[in-house]
Design an enzyme around this catalytic site. Sequence first.
Site, PDB file in Angstrom:
ATOM      1  N   GLY A 116       0.802  -1.214   0.000  1.00 55.38           N
ATOM      2  CA  GLY A 116       0.000   0.000   0.000  1.00 55.38           C
ATOM      3  C   GLY A 116       0.840   1.271   0.000  1.00 55.38           C
ATOM      4  O   GLY A 116       1.867   1.381  -0.684  1.00 55.38           O
TER       5      GLY A 116
ATOM      6  N   TYR B 106     -10.279   3.837  14.817  1.00 50.61           N
ATOM      7  CA  TYR B 106      -9.284   4.342  13.852  1.00 50.61           C
ATOM      8  C   TYR B 106      -9.160   5.868  13.952  1.00 50.61           C
ATOM      9  O   TYR B 106      -8.052   6.420  13.971  1.00 50.61           O
ATOM     10  CB  TYR B 106      -9.725   3.907  12.454  1.00 50.61           C
TER      11      TYR B 106
END
Length: 240
Positions: A13, A147
């Site tokens: 990523g 998150y």
Amino acid sequence: MSRVALVSGGTRGIGAAISTALKSEGYTVAATYAGNDDKALAFTAETGIKTFKWDVSDYDACVSGIAKVETELGQVDILVNNAGITRDAPFHKMTRDQWCDVIRTNLDGAFNMTHPLWNGMRDRKFGRVVNISSINGQKGQFAQTNYSAAKAGDIGFTKALAQEGARVGITVNAICPGYIATEMVMAVPEKIRDSIVAQIPTGRLGEASEIARCVVFLVSDDAGFITGSTLTANGGQYMA
Ligand code: CAA
């Protein structure tokens, strides 16, 4: 001799794009990964970048892993705290494990990776720490209390540590990527992803390389006056 850069979560990523961009700039790069051996092997074969396996949520593993990197490659002057996970769920469905896994990896991980390197950077009077936060740490996101809290915490960590590093030649900055075309974002159900893209003024997801270029700048000698900043790269989706 080229400076050594350590990139957590650096084989996939955004992290992979950061690792390869730093290597192209002439740095010696070490990329950590937590679990996917096949991906890491393929990454090294493709890029020549050394990979090291440990879990950033484990402090002792960070201490011994970093010692190994420094023995093999030399003192680490540049750290990119990129490793991160999602465990999305609306709060009423979120489990304690989902909360703890994300806080431990995304927030504790920044402490665990930075702390063992900090005194060396102080002694050498040079260091670059870049923390990869997120748009969702700035604006919050439905189903991401864990998150968003961790990523907002990364910004606070950045601002506090920047004040400590400033006098000893260490800069500490955060980058807040928006929605980038990576496996993490592609895992969001397509219908929801389409609705997110509709909210991005540029009309597209970002590219991992666009975040990597921000890192390259922030770790350069030219960026020595930039510290404690939060660089937003989100296609205009949220203007902090
Ligand atoms: N705003 C308001 N309501 C929303 C919503 C939103 N953004 N998303 C979902 N809802 C609603 C649903 O429509 C549903 O409403 P109803 O019950 O009235 O139908 C309700 O919330 C909950 O839906 P579900 O019961 O289907 O929830 P679920 O337990 O199956 O969870 C989900 C689904 C995990 C929340 C899924 O919707 C999802 O993945 N959402 C995306 C979250 C997201 O954007 N994550 C970012 C990942 S990328 C990343 O994190 C990288 C980065 O840094 C940017």
